[in-house]
Each structure stands twice: as structure tokens, then as C-alpha cells.
Design an enzyme around this catalytic site. Structure first.
Site, short mmCIF file in Angstrom:
data_model
loop_
_atom_site.label_atom_id
_atom_site.label_comp_id
_atom_site.label_asym_id
_atom_site.label_seq_id
_atom_site.Cartn_x
_atom_site.Cartn_y
_atom_site.Cartn_z
N LYS A 282 -45.25 5.96 -36.46
CA LYS A 282 -46.31 6.96 -36.39
C LYS A 282 -46.43 7.46 -34.94
CE LYS A 282 -50.37 7.62 -39.12
NZ LYS A 282 -51.22 7.05 -40.14
N GLU A 364 -60.29 2.89 -53.67
CA GLU A 364 -61.73 3.08 -53.85
C GLU A 364 -62.25 2.45 -55.14
OE1 GLU A 364 -59.61 5.50 -52.90
OE2 GLU A 364 -60.28 5.97 -50.88
N ARG A 392 -63.25 8.89 -56.83
CA ARG A 392 -62.23 8.03 -57.46
C ARG A 392 -62.85 6.84 -58.20
NH1 ARG A 392 -56.79 8.20 -55.00
NH2 ARG A 392 -56.25 10.34 -55.49
C1 LIG Z 1 -58.08 8.60 -52.04
C2 LIG Z 1 -58.02 8.69 -50.53
N1 LIG Z 1 -58.62 7.74 -49.77
C3 LIG Z 1 -58.58 7.83 -48.43
C4 LIG Z 1 -57.94 8.86 -47.82
C5 LIG Z 1 -57.99 9.01 -46.29
N2 LIG Z 1 -56.64 8.95 -45.71
C6 LIG Z 1 -55.96 10.06 -45.36
S1 LIG Z 1 -54.46 9.73 -44.75
C7 LIG Z 1 -54.70 8.08 -44.91
C8 LIG Z 1 -53.63 7.12 -44.50
C9 LIG Z 1 -52.46 7.27 -45.33
O1 LIG Z 1 -51.51 6.33 -44.95
P1 LIG Z 1 -50.02 6.54 -45.38
O2 LIG Z 1 -49.94 7.04 -46.77
O3 LIG Z 1 -49.28 5.28 -45.09
O4 LIG Z 1 -49.51 7.72 -44.47
P2 LIG Z 1 -49.36 7.79 -42.88
O5 LIG Z 1 -50.60 8.47 -42.38
O6 LIG Z 1 -49.26 6.40 -42.35
O7 LIG Z 1 -48.16 8.58 -42.66
C10 LIG Z 1 -55.95 7.80 -45.46
C11 LIG Z 1 -56.50 6.47 -45.71
C12 LIG Z 1 -57.34 9.84 -48.65
N3 LIG Z 1 -56.72 10.91 -48.15
N4 LIG Z 1 -57.39 9.72 -49.99
#
Ligand SMILES: Cc1ncc(C[n+]2csc(CCOP(=O)(O)OP(=O)(O)O)c2C)c(N)n1
Length: 644
Positions: A282, A364, A392
Site C-alpha cells: 500500500k 458489519e 449491511r
Molecule cells: C461494507 C464496507 N465496510 C467498510 C468499508 C470502508 N472501507 C473502504 S476501503 C476499506 C479497506 C479495504 O481493504 P482492502 O479491500 O484490502 O483494499 P486496500 O485498501 O487494502 O487496497 C474499508 C474498510 C467499505 N467500503 N464497505
């Protein structure tokens, strides 16, 4: 930008020789850093997925082949490669590019996204549709390691393994959610990373044995049986294989050549789904972002040389921070309070009370039922979840919490219009989805001090309770006094404009909920300058409503205006209307409901969007004024009719 300037579509990219892809990626990286330093965005997440986007558009015949990105916050390179390069600086702004994916925005955005863990389900649906319609293109879902354990992604993997449909899943494994990723599946992915060194060792041992003269072959064969047993325990993708997927990995997610090779290999798999496991970093390529991956998941504008943020901090505390600090204060006094989940102010509790605080990951639904379980055993869980993401867990709130009248507090952060993240992230539905649930009580503070009172009140209340509060800073009131218990279902009159019996000009009551209280007070000041004295009520609770106060006002004023930062359908104003109807007062007073109408709200500056729907002091002033004039006009007509 020399090469990038020449790439106006993925077809242009595909015309380049493979060995130029690192240069394309480097130019994209530079462009993202430079643009984000000016406008802010999901900087770290997108820097980590540049080579993935380049390799994907190179290996696949997009848009015929379908790329389905999960969440979409990491897809800036994808946007740049798909004819949106020059608009990148407009991202998340009103009228500009969406911060996520949007079908209307580009034919390359095959599926709208913003909420996590949807990509494999959607891609599987597309793959099945392709089969049914006898087409032959590829479908590839791109999902992060923190979104993979999300319930829906797991459900999709389960069906994909069973259907044996041709489908590619590219796992963008950077060991991070917004915070470091958590959970058993994360542990499994980490073990795969670690297994890399085991496999090197295994290959080296094999080669050494083979090199022993004459005995080599036999020794190698004998060792193989033991080795295979060992390998099965740590073999990358063993679990993935068990679920019916082929596994290709691990691939260096910043090496376009390796990625293209892996994706082309995946395209050859015709008898079922395949998972390509890419290891990424990242924030890749920008030192401050690589150093603090949590902070740089998303960023505001920054100074490129130092990585320092450029926006001046406001004096008021952010609601999230006030919530987190208050929660810790209360946890220190009451050992039965437990906290979840990360990213919503609970980080402080995770640090201070690790044994009573939980980061459940992007889960969630589980967070809600896990809270219900904690509450069954006498604990007092506080589940802090963004308003939009609690959608959710709706069934779990109903079935597992409310039906059993369990003592769970829901802290709904980012309730209302959130700004640049747009329609996937606005928290406009929570009043409507929580209000009909028996046993639930629901409230919203007018400011950060009242949030503290409400948190205590909700925790002490026996049964489910929800508090909604907006994104961003509070109004700047002092927060040094200890939180106080509020009387449930009681609002407060903040400004008394007199009543009909006064025969004064006052005949309007503005009933404001949560974030709309201060703008309503300001509107009342403007109205007073026009000799319209308005009563302003801080409703505090949408459930139960302060029936006594509201009914008394309905009997005493000509105009009752409700104001909320939420959808009108099922919202606070709707609750007030129901109350009037239940008490036979619906014809007694003119009711005007102010809120968000029945449409999705785009992305853009929150203030601007609120103003668009009249949800600021000016909008409230204008609406009241118009309606008072209308009532005066009608009154004058009635008088005239009586006289003639
Ligand atoms: C249902 C839901 N819960 C929480 C989020 C908030 N959120 C946005 S990006 C993220 C992290 C995602 O991690 P990952 O899929 O590993 O992608 P990365 O950012 O590490 O590339 C979160 C928790 C979301 N978008 N959707």
C-alpha cells in the site's frame, strides 16, 4: 508523462511492448502523487494497485473482457488508463469524477462500487450470464485482502467453487484494510507469504539431493513423499484449491511482466474459477505513504516533499474523536462496556482496552450479531459503524438485537451527507431503517457535547439504542464537562418564539434533529429580523418522540417545520406527521418537512450539497418565510371572503 500522454484508451496501452509497462506504471504513479497532493483522495490504496491496473488492461481485452473492482477506491490507475486521465483532479468534487466506480461514468466501470466485498458476487453473475448467452469473454474480479473475508465475498466463493464457472479473481494482498487487516483468513494469507521462504528451501533441498551422484534420484524420490505431506500443510493456496479454485501465486504485484504472465495463465483455465494472488504494498513508490500505510489509505492535499497535510485544522474536535475519547472515559469507569469496531474512533479503545475492544474487519453483519452475543452475557457493547455500512447489518439489528431487546448501543458515524465519497457513502437512510424497529430508541446530538451525553444515555439504557452523528468536526462547544444522562424521549426548547395566543408575529416552530439544530437557530435569528419569531426545538430523539412537547406546539403554532439531514421518506418529519395523525392533529397545523428527497445524492462538497437541498440556515429561513407568506395570504383571503 511522455508515454502516458499517448495512452487514451486501454487499446493504446496494449499496442506497447511489454517491457514499456514499468515506465507506464512509473508515469501513472507520478501523476497520481502530483494530483493527489493537490486534491486529496485514496492515495495509498491507489498507489498500491497501479501495476495491477496496467497489467489487467494489458492482459485483458477490455471493455469486452469485464474487470470488476471491489470498492473502487484503489482504481485511480484504472481511471487514468480508461480515458479519464485529464479529469483525475476533479475526483470526488461536485460534477467531477466519482471516487469509486460508476457505470454511468465509463464503459470500463462494469459494476458500481463503494461498499466492500461485492466484486466476486457481481463477477460471478456476469460470468454466468456470459455462459448462458454463449459468449466467451473473460470476467475478472479484483479484490483486496481485507474485503475478501467479507461475508458476501465468502458466499460468492462458495458458489463459484460449486458452479465451476470460468472466472478469474485477482487478490490484491497488501496485508492492509484501512488499518492492518485482521482475522484468521488474513493469518492464512500471511502464512502463504511466509511459505515463500519454505518453498525456496524445498526447491534447494530437492536440487541438492538430485546432485548426489548415483543415489540422487532415489534420495529425491524418498524425500518427495515427506516433502509433499509437508507441502500440503503450507502449500500456497491449499485452502483455495479445496474450495474449488485453481491457485496461481504468489505474484509480485508491482512487476507488470510477472502479473501479465500470471493473468494470461489464468485465462487458460477453462474448467472453473482461478485465484491469482498478487502481493502488493500500500502506498508503493511514495515514501511517506509506504511508511504510514494506515494514515495514507486516503489523504487530503499534501506537500509532496514532506508528506505533510496542507489543510488547516479546525478548532472544533471531530465527532469521531469525541466519540472515541468519551467511549474510553466510560470504559474506564464501567468494565462491562466493550467496543467495536476499528476506523470509527474505536482505535483509541483498541489501544487502551485491548481485551475489551474488537476490530472485526469488514464484517458489519457479524459485528451486530457478535454484539448481540456479548450483550446476552451481560456486557454492554458499543458498536460504532458508519451509517451507510450498518445497512449491511439491518436484519441482524432486527432479528438478533431488537427482537431480543438486547443492550447494544449503535454509534452511527458519518450519518448524513458525507461529501466527496458520494451516494454509496451518504448516511441518509438510518432514521428510516431503525425507526420502525420495536424496542429501538434513536437519537441525534446537536453538538459534540451532547454526543457525550447521548453515549452515556444509550449505554445506560436497557435495550437497543442508536446515536447518529455527522462526518467531520463538531460545532466547537466545550466538551470538558462529564457526560450527563438525558431523559429518554425528551427534546429541549432552545428558542421560545411565543405562541398563537400571544398574538405576536410568532406562529412557527422549527423542530430540528441532530446536525440541523444550529442551522435552525441561525435561521430563526434571520427570521426575527423579519419580525417572524420562531420557536426552535432540539428534538434529540426520533424514537421515542417528545410527544408532549410536539403536540403542545402543534396546538399552538400555525406552521411546524421539521428539519433533518436524512431522507424524508420514513425520516424524522415522517415520524412527527405520524404522531400528529395518531392524535388527530393533522389538520390543525401546516407541517413542512425539510430533508433529502427521493433521489440519490451525488458526490461533492457537503456544504454545497446540503445547500442544494435547502438544509442550511439560508434554506431553512427561505422555506419558513415562504410558508408564513402563504399562510398569511390564505388568511387574508379568508378575511376578505368573510367580509364580502
Ligand atoms: C461494507 C464496507 N465496510 C467498510 C468499508 C470502508 N472501507 C473502504 S476501503 C476499506 C479497506 C479495504 O481493504 P482492502 O479491500 O484490502 O483494499 P486496500 O485498501 O487494502 O487496497 C474499508 C474498510 C467499505 N467500503 N464497505
Amino acid at each position: 508523462m511522455e508515454l502516458l500522454q499517448t495512452i487514451n484508451s486501454p487499446a493504446d496501452l496494449r499496442r506497447l511492448p511489454l517491457d514499456l509497462l514499468p515506465q507506464v506504471a512509473a508515469e501513472i504513479r507520478q501523476y497520481i502523487i502530483e494530483t493527489m497532493s493537490r486534491v486529496g483522495g485514496h492515495t495509498g490504496a491507489s498507489l498500491g494497485a497501479i501495476e495491477l491496473a496496467v497489467a489487467l488492461h494489458y492482459a485483458f481485452d477490455t471493455p469486452v473482457d469485464r474487470l470488476v473492482w471491489d470498492v473502487g477506491h484503489q482504481a485511480y490507475a484504472h481511471k487514468i488508463l480508461t480515458a479519464r486521465r485529464d479529469q483525475l483532479a476533479t475526483i470526488k468534487q461536485y460534477g467531477g469524477l466519482s471516487g469509486f466506480l460508476k457505470r454511468e461514468e465509463s464503459e470500463y466501470d462494469t459494476f458500481g462500487a463503494g461498499h466492500a466485498s461485492t466484486s466476486i458476487s457481481a463477477a460471478l453473475g456476469m460470468a454466468k450470464a456470459r455462459d448462458i448467452q454463449k459468449e466467451s469473454h473473460h470476467v475478472c474480479a479484483i479484490i483486496g485482502d481485507a474485503s475478501l473475508p467479507g461475508g458476501m465475498a465468502m458466499e460468492a466463493i462458495n458458489q463459484a467453487g460449486h458452479l465451476k464457472t470460468r472466472l478469474i479473481v485477482l487478490l490484491n494482498d497488501n496485508e492492509m484494510s484501512i488499518a492492518p487487516a485482521v482475522g484468521a483468513l488474513t493469518g492464512y494469507l500471511n502464512r502463504i507469504r511466509e511459505a515463500q521462504s519454505y518453498h525456496r528451501f524445498k526447491d534447494e533441498v530437492g536440487e541438492t539431493l538430485l546432485s548426489v551422484p548415483s543415489l540422487g534420484e532415489r534420495l529425491h524420490h524418498a524425500a518427495k513423499t515427506v516433502k509433499d505431506a509437508l507441502a500440503a500443510a503450507v502449500l500456497p493456496g491449499a485452502l483455495v484449491n479445496e474450495l474449488g479454485f485453481k491457485y496461481i501465486g504468489y505474484v509480485d504485484g508491482h512487476n507488470p511482466r510477472a502479473l501479465v504472465a500470471a493473468l494470461r495463465e489464468a485465462q487458460q483455465v477453462t474448467d472453473g474459477p482461478v485465484l491469482v494472488h498478487a502481493l502488493t504494498v500500500k502506498g508503493k513508490g511514495y515514501a511517506p505513504a509506504e511508511k504510514n500505510r494506515y494514515k495514507w489509505h486516503a489523504s487530503g492535499p499534501f506537500d509532496i516533499a514532506t508528506g505533510k497535510g496542507l489543510k488547516s485544522a479546525s478548532n472544533a474536535s471531530a465527532y469521531t474523536a469525541v466519540f472515541g475519547e468519551t467511549l474510553c472515559e466510560l470504559m474506564a469507569k464501567d468494565e462491562r462496556i466493550v467496543a467495536l469496531t476499528d476506523g470509527t474512533g474505536v482505535d483509541l479503545a483498541l489501544e487502551k482496552f485491548p481485551e475489551r475492544s474488537f476490530d472485526v474487519g469488514i464484517a458489519e453483519q457479524h459485528a451486530v450479531t457478535f454484539s448481540a452475543g456479548l450483550a446476552c452475557e451481560g456486557l454492554k457493547p458499543v458498536a460504532a459503524i458508519y451509517s451507510t455500512f450498518l445497512q449491511r447489518g439491518f436484519d441482524q439489528v432486527m432479528h438478533d438485537v431488537c427482537l431480543q431487546n438486547l443492550n447494544v448501543t449503535f454509534a452511527l458515524d458519518r450519518a448524513g451527507i458525507v461529501g466527496g465519497d458520494g451516494p454509496t457513502h451518504h448516511g441518509l437512510l438510518d432514521i428510516a431503517y431503525l425507526r420502525p424497529l420495536p424496542n429501538m430508541i434513536a437519537m441525534a446530538p446537536k453538538d459534540e457535547a451532547e454526543l457525550r451525553d447521548m453515549l452515556l444515555t444509550a449505554i445506560e439504557h436497557t435495550g437497543p439504542a442508536a446515536i447518529r452523528y455527522p462526518r467531520g468536526n463538531g460545532v466547537g462547544v466545550p466538551i470538558d464537562r462529564a457526560p450527563q444522562l438525558l431523559e429518554i424521549g425528551k427534546g429541549e426548547i432552545l428558542r421560545d418564539g411565543g405562541s398563537r395566543s400571544d398574538r405576536a408575529a410568532c406562529e412557527v416552530a422549527i423542530i430540528a434533529y441532530g446536525s440541523m439544530v444550529y442551522p435552525s437557530l441561525k435561521a430563526a435569528e434571520h427570521l426575527a429580523a423579519d419580525k417572524i419569531e420562531a420557536t426552535v426545538v432540539n428534538a434529540r430523539f426520533v424514537k421515542p418522540l417528545d410527544a408532549e412537547l410536539l403536540l403542545a406546539l402543534a396546538r399552538n403554532v400555525r406552521l411546524l417545520v421539521t428539519v433533518e439531514e436524512a431522507y424524508l421518506a420514513g425520516g424524522f418529519g415522517a415520524a412527527v406527521m405520524e404522531l400528529l395523525e395518531e392524535n388527530g392533529l393533522q389538520d390543525r397545523v401546516r407541517v413542512v418537512r425539510m430533508g433529502v428527497p427521493d433521489r440519490f445524492v451525488t458526490h461533492g462538497d457537503a456544504k454545497l450539497l446540503l445547500a442544494k437541498y435547502g438544509l442550511d440556515a439560508d434554506g431553512i429561513y427561505t422555506r419558513v418565510k415562504e410558508n408564513i407568506e402563504l399562510l398569511d395570504h390564505r388568511r387574508a383571503r379568508r378575511h376578505k371572503a368573510i367580509q364580502t
